[in-house]
Each structure stands twice: as C-alpha cells, then as structure tokens.
Design a protein around this motif. Structure first.
Motif, short mmCIF file in Angstrom:
data_model
loop_
_atom_site.label_atom_id
_atom_site.label_comp_id
_atom_site.label_asym_id
_atom_site.label_seq_id
_atom_site.Cartn_x
_atom_site.Cartn_y
_atom_site.Cartn_z
N UNK A 1 79.46 16.02 -98.53
CA UNK A 1 78.29 15.26 -98.09
C UNK A 1 77.11 15.47 -99.04
N UNK A 2 76.92 16.69 -99.50
CA UNK A 2 75.84 16.97 -100.45
C UNK A 2 76.07 16.23 -101.76
N UNK A 3 77.32 16.22 -102.21
CA UNK A 3 77.65 15.52 -103.45
C UNK A 3 77.34 14.03 -103.33
N UNK A 4 77.79 13.42 -102.25
CA UNK A 4 77.54 11.98 -102.06
C UNK A 4 76.05 11.70 -101.91
N UNK A 5 75.36 12.55 -101.18
CA UNK A 5 73.91 12.38 -100.98
C UNK A 5 73.17 12.46 -102.31
N UNK A 6 73.57 13.41 -103.15
CA UNK A 6 72.90 13.60 -104.45
C UNK A 6 73.25 12.48 -105.44
N UNK A 7 74.51 12.09 -105.45
CA UNK A 7 74.97 11.09 -106.42
C UNK A 7 74.53 9.68 -106.08
N UNK A 8 74.38 9.41 -104.79
CA UNK A 8 74.14 8.04 -104.35
C UNK A 8 72.96 7.98 -103.40
N UNK A 9 71.78 7.91 -103.94
CA UNK A 9 70.60 7.76 -103.11
C UNK A 9 70.50 6.32 -102.63
N UNK B 1 74.86 0.64 -97.93
CA UNK B 1 75.61 1.06 -99.11
C UNK B 1 76.30 2.39 -98.86
N UNK B 2 75.63 3.28 -98.14
CA UNK B 2 76.24 4.57 -97.84
C UNK B 2 77.49 4.38 -96.99
N UNK B 3 77.44 3.46 -96.04
CA UNK B 3 78.62 3.20 -95.21
C UNK B 3 79.80 2.74 -96.05
N UNK B 4 79.56 1.85 -97.00
CA UNK B 4 80.63 1.37 -97.87
C UNK B 4 81.17 2.50 -98.73
N UNK B 5 80.29 3.35 -99.22
CA UNK B 5 80.70 4.48 -100.04
C UNK B 5 81.55 5.46 -99.22
N UNK B 6 81.15 5.72 -98.01
CA UNK B 6 81.91 6.63 -97.14
C UNK B 6 83.29 6.05 -96.87
N UNK B 7 83.37 4.77 -96.59
CA UNK B 7 84.67 4.15 -96.33
C UNK B 7 85.59 4.29 -97.54
N UNK B 8 85.06 4.08 -98.72
CA UNK B 8 85.87 4.22 -99.94
C UNK B 8 86.29 5.67 -100.14
#
Length: 70
Positions: free
Chosen positions: A43-51, A56-63
């Motif tokens: 979660x920290x990695x995704x939060x840091x990489x993708x502000x 958009x966060x929902x799509x990223x999480x699904x992927x």
C-alpha cells in the motif's frame, strides 16, 4: 483476521492510508505479523508511486490484484 479484511476492503477502494491504518493496528495484537507488514509495504509503495485520484487508484488496485492472482 477482521483487521486484515478491513484493510483489504479499504485497499480495494483505493484508500491506501485507510488500509495502512487498519493493518497497522494488527501490530498491537501481533508485533511480528508478516502478512500485515507485506500488505502495508504494498500500500505504501502504491501510494508513493501513484499520487492519483480515487478513480485512478481503483483501476490501479484492480490491476495489482489481478497480477497477484494465479
């Protein structure tokens, strides 16, 4: 188990900080909970990489979740 689920639901909604908060509470019960630590790092990695915005966060999480499934 309940806190893992709470965190996972927040993560799947793209609410990375909410997920981190839920999973961090697990350490009050089990300081060496490796699954919670792994999920927090993701979660920290995704939060840091993708502000990103919430949608958009929902799509990223699904992927990301799709990549983890066999």
């Amino acid at each position: 188990q309940e806190l893992l689920g709470e965190g996972q639901r927040a993560f799947e909604r793209g609410e990375f900080q909410g997920a981190i908060d839920a999973w961090s509470r697990i350490f009050l019960i089990d300081i060496d909970h490796h699954e919670a630590a792994r999920r927090i790092e993701e979660a920290r990695r995704l939060k840091a990489e993708h502000g990103l915005g919430h949608g958009h966060a929902n799509a990223l999480v699904a992927a990301t979740l799709a990549e983890d499934r066999p």
